[in-house]
Design an enzyme around this catalytic site. Structure first.
Site, PDB file in Angstrom:
ATOM      1  N   CYS A   2      40.088 -64.369 -48.042  1.00 43.65           N
ATOM      2  CA  CYS A   2      39.423 -65.779 -47.915  1.00 43.65           C
ATOM      3  C   CYS A   2      39.287 -65.961 -46.311  1.00 43.65           C
ATOM      4  O   CYS A   2      39.873 -65.091 -45.541  1.00 43.65           O
ATOM      5  CB  CYS A   2      40.361 -66.723 -48.183  1.00 43.65           C
ATOM      6  N   ARG A  27      35.502 -61.172 -46.114  1.00 47.63           N
ATOM      7  CA  ARG A  27      36.733 -61.488 -46.489  1.00 47.63           C
ATOM      8  C   ARG A  27      36.723 -62.412 -47.937  1.00 47.63           C
ATOM      9  O   ARG A  27      37.809 -62.175 -48.423  1.00 47.63           O
ATOM     10  CB  ARG A  27      37.404 -62.368 -45.418  1.00 47.63           C
ATOM     11  N   TRP A  74      38.014 -65.532 -51.732  1.00 44.16           N
ATOM     12  CA  TRP A  74      38.395 -64.371 -52.554  1.00 44.16           C
ATOM     13  C   TRP A  74      39.530 -64.786 -53.460  1.00 44.16           C
ATOM     14  O   TRP A  74      40.682 -65.019 -53.269  1.00 44.16           O
ATOM     15  CB  TRP A  74      38.947 -62.997 -51.809  1.00 44.16           C
ATOM     16  N   ASN A  98      44.438 -69.741 -46.972  1.00 46.37           N
ATOM     17  CA  ASN A  98      44.236 -68.352 -47.298  1.00 46.37           C
ATOM     18  C   ASN A  98      45.879 -68.130 -47.420  1.00 46.37           C
ATOM     19  O   ASN A  98      46.509 -68.369 -46.918  1.00 46.37           O
ATOM     20  CB  ASN A  98      43.581 -67.858 -45.937  1.00 46.37           C
ATOM     21  N   GLY A  99      45.864 -67.245 -48.476  1.00 48.81           N
ATOM     22  CA  GLY A  99      47.135 -66.866 -48.951  1.00 48.81           C
ATOM     23  C   GLY A  99      47.697 -67.036 -50.275  1.00 48.81           C
ATOM     24  O   GLY A  99      46.874 -67.475 -50.997  1.00 48.81           O
ATOM     25  N   GLU A 477      43.977 -36.789 -54.517  1.00 43.74           N
ATOM     26  CA  GLU A 477      43.173 -37.629 -53.845  1.00 43.74           C
ATOM     27  C   GLU A 477      42.831 -37.257 -52.164  1.00 43.74           C
ATOM     28  O   GLU A 477      42.006 -37.765 -51.986  1.00 43.74           O
ATOM     29  CB  GLU A 477      44.252 -38.983 -53.576  1.00 43.74           C
ATOM     30  N   LYS A 481      39.135 -37.362 -50.765  1.00 41.81           N
ATOM     31  CA  LYS A 481      38.752 -38.296 -49.716  1.00 41.81           C
ATOM     32  C   LYS A 481      37.896 -37.369 -48.814  1.00 41.81           C
ATOM     33  O   LYS A 481      36.804 -37.816 -48.098  1.00 41.81           O
ATOM     34  CB  LYS A 481      39.930 -38.505 -48.975  1.00 41.81           C
ATOM     35  N   GLU A 484      34.413 -36.754 -49.922  1.00 41.73           N
ATOM     36  CA  GLU A 484      33.839 -37.861 -49.853  1.00 41.73           C
ATOM     37  C   GLU A 484      33.192 -38.280 -48.630  1.00 41.73           C
ATOM     38  O   GLU A 484      32.053 -38.653 -48.558  1.00 41.73           O
ATOM     39  CB  GLU A 484      34.185 -39.115 -50.525  1.00 41.73           C
ATOM     40  N   HIS A 500      48.042 -19.212 -60.009  1.00 48.01           N
ATOM     41  CA  HIS A 500      47.196 -18.903 -61.387  1.00 48.01           C
ATOM     42  C   HIS A 500      45.463 -19.099 -60.915  1.00 48.01           C
ATOM     43  O   HIS A 500      44.825 -19.704 -61.750  1.00 48.01           O
ATOM     44  CB  HIS A 500      47.452 -19.763 -62.475  1.00 48.01           C
ATOM     45  N   LYS A 597      29.995 -48.200 -53.678  1.00 48.38           N
ATOM     46  CA  LYS A 597      31.305 -48.683 -53.826  1.00 48.38           C
ATOM     47  C   LYS A 597      31.815 -48.989 -55.230  1.00 48.38           C
ATOM     48  O   LYS A 597      33.099 -48.675 -55.573  1.00 48.38           O
ATOM     49  CB  LYS A 597      31.620 -50.142 -52.900  1.00 48.38           C
TER      50      LYS A 597
END
Length: 602
Positions: A2, A27, A74, A98-99, A477, A481, A484, A500, A597
């Site tokens: 937000c 935001r 948001w 906000n929160g 991961e 990364k 990417e 192996h 995205k």
């Protein structure tokens, strides 16, 4: 999450606030609104959708007045609709927030008993009515009394049409800055919103209440007036959007402690894990005989960690499927199957298709997602939202770690409801989980070492990442990364699988990143490291000490946490390695080639 903007001065408030909201749209972008005060009248326009929808309405109807407040949202409580958009109003009071307010349901019930009528599903409207309930002509006193009732994290900006030109703002565990001008002042949740208007800022501290008029301001803390340092900011507007970080990805790496805290907030009440949005009856939980997690990319890695959590604590057999494979294979699903789609955006095409098939076949579907009211939560029977906030960098960071936290919460919840863990055991696990953000913060302080590492390793063409148990998916991961954003070939493997096949690749030109934090199989991981070193491989260890083995090329130290929670901490070194190598190579960190995205096509 937000964006908040406020202005009080002699100029027209609406254009200034709108421009500030545009600079904060990263935001939050599912609804927006502005309220201005002219004379003793408030004027307000709100709209669902992106900020351009509000801008279109404002082009037809100007809002008069030289003070006002604005918000871009948001969504956390309530769908992204015009009714749920801020500002919210109660009598002469207008408020943006906000929160997350943890006890808003209790407060709402109390206010309804006093006759207040609610027109939204937000926790913010509760605060607005609460301020009004204490209002007797003094906005500051009413705000002070109201915040004493609030539990959670919040920043507030309040206007009162009875006192035009005066704005009251509150900061508590959510960002808020005061911008100083000549016969005008500004308030915002982030510097970029008002950097074009002023370079003089006060960073409010938790518990501060600022009373702002065009010509002056004063700040109260614990009822006493205090001084706060005025700082001159020399950032460019584009740097300001990143809070001074070079890239959004780096900013989002550093936001992870906050994001995990927000994801946990309000989920543990009176000794119980409370996940009300799952909408699961006890009889349905008892009826689950098998769990399937479906996801893509980074979310698939989170789901792999989730399998360990769910099987260990809920004692329900769990499998993990790549969504694109799951949707086309011959599945065995019935009403005793719980399917858990995991998605950052809530719009991932393969995951959405897998979800729909599972529903048709009779499965109960509970999703984990970061975007309120996106397609996957809407199609699910229930949802556990993460609170990462908008993630701008294409390579996911904070969305990933909040998914890990959410999956751990879901495992504890199912264990609780199925009586697999006692109340005391649950409480101990929650304490451990709530300590993770602080552990993450300690890792974030080591960023410069990773930058120096990148200078030495950016020219290597291949990397191998090794991990075991909970940290095998973190090795995957780490490799993803690096691929990417730096375009370096990398592979992740379970350490026990090295003999192996991958061991054939080991030589002096193969850096091997090994996650070697304490675990039940720690000695076996050390043996794997020795095998790499014996073949002249370069070992980069993620460890809690520097004594795991000799001849290690580099060791990055992380704090020791319970083994099952170590993925949340160990993910950060993986992100740093990829980020700093990519940056050193001059790659486009935030928008790597060929990637998007949100993958909304098959």
């Amino acid at each position: 999450m937000c964006g908040i903007v406020g202005y009080t001065g002699s100029r027209a408030a609406m254009p200034i606030i709108l421009e500030g909201l545009k600079r904060l749209e990263y935001r939050g972008y599912d609804s927006a609104g502005i309220t201005t005060v002219s004379g003793t009248s408030a004027h307000s326009i709100k709209s669902a959708g992106k900020l351009r929808e509000l801008e279109r309405l404002l082009a037809k109807q100007h809002l008069p007045g030289s003070s006002g407040i604005g918000h871009t949202r948001w969504a956390t409580h309530g769908k992204p609709t015009t009714e749920n958009a801020h500002p919210h109003h109660s009598g002469s009071i207008a408020l943006v927030h906000n929160g997350i307010i943890e006890n808003y349901q209790q407060l709402k019930k109390s206010l309804q008993e006093k006759g207040y009528v609610f027109t939204s599903q937000t926790d913010t409207e509760v605060i607005t009515h609460l301020v009004h309930s204490y209002y007797q002509g003094d906005l500051v006193k009413a705000t002070e009394y109201a915040i004493q009732q609030l539990h959670g994290a919040y920043s507030l900006l309040v206007a009162d049409s009875n006192t035009p030109g005066t704005l009251v703002c509150v900061k508590h565990q959510s960002p808020l800055v005061l911008g100083l001008g000549a016969d005008e002042n500004f308030i915002a949740s982030d510097i970029p919103a008002i950097l074009s208007q002023t370079r003089e800022f006060i960073f409010l501290e938790d518990g501060d209440i600022a009373v702002v008029t065009p010509k002056k301001y004063h700040i109260l803390a614990a009822g006493q007036e205090v001084d706060r340092l005025v700082k001159t900011i020399c950032w460019s507007p584009s740097a300001a959007e990143k809070d001074g970080y070079k890239h959004f990805m780096l900013k989002e790496i550093h936001e992870q402690p906050r994001a995990v805290r927000d994801t946990l907030r309000g989920k543990f009440i009176e000794g119980k894990v409370v996940l009300s949005d799952l909408q699961l009856q006890l009889s349905e939980i008892s009826d689950i005989r098998r769990i399937t997690l479906v996801a893509c990319g980074t979310s698939w890695h989170a789901a792999m960690v989730g399998k360990y959590y769910l099987e260990k604590y809920s004692r329900i057999p769990t499998e993990v499927d790549i969504a694109s494979e799951y949707r086309y294979r011959h599945k065995i699903i019935d009403r005793h199957t719980l399917v858990i789609p995991v998605s950052q955006s809530g719009e991932t095409a393969d995951t959405l298709a897998a979800l729909k098939e599972a529903k048709i076949m009779g499965a109960k579907v509970l999703s984990i997602c970061n975007v309120l009211d996106s397609s996957i939560p809407r199609e699910s029977h229930g949802v556990l939202y993460t609170s990462a906030g908008p993630e701008i960098g294409v390579a996911s960071t904070k969305a990933f770690t909040t998914q890990l936290a959410a999956l751990y919460l879901m495992a504890l919840y199912l264990a609780q409801e199925r009586s697999q863990l006692t109340t005391e055991q649950i409480a101990g696990k929650v304490v451990d989980l709530e300590a993770i953000p602080a552990a993450m913060e300690s890792v974030l302080q080591d960023g410069e070492r990773y930058a120096r590492f990148a200078e030495r390793y950016h020219n290597y063409s291949d990397f191998l990442f090794l991990g075991r148990s909970y940290n095998f998916p973190i090795a995957l991961e780490g490799a993803l990364k690096l691929k990417e954003i730096s375009y370096i070939h990398a592979e992740g493997y379970a350490s026990g699988e090295m003999k192996h096949g991958p061991i054939a690749l080991i030589d002096e030109n193969m850096p091997v990143v090994v996650i070697a934090t304490p675990s039940e199989v720690h000695e076996k991981i050390v043996a794997n490291m020795e095998e790499v070193l014996a073949r002249r491989g370069r070992v980069i260890a993620i460890s809690t000490d520097t004594t795991a083995t000799e001849a290690v090329a580099d060791t990055f130290i992380v704090p020791e946490v319970p083994e099952e929670l170590s993925p949340l901490v160990n993910a950060i070194p993986m992100q740093f390695i990829a980020y700093y190598i990519s940056d050193f190579k001059g790659c486009d960190v935030d928008q790597p080639r060929n990637l998007a995205k949100s993958v909304t096509v098959e």
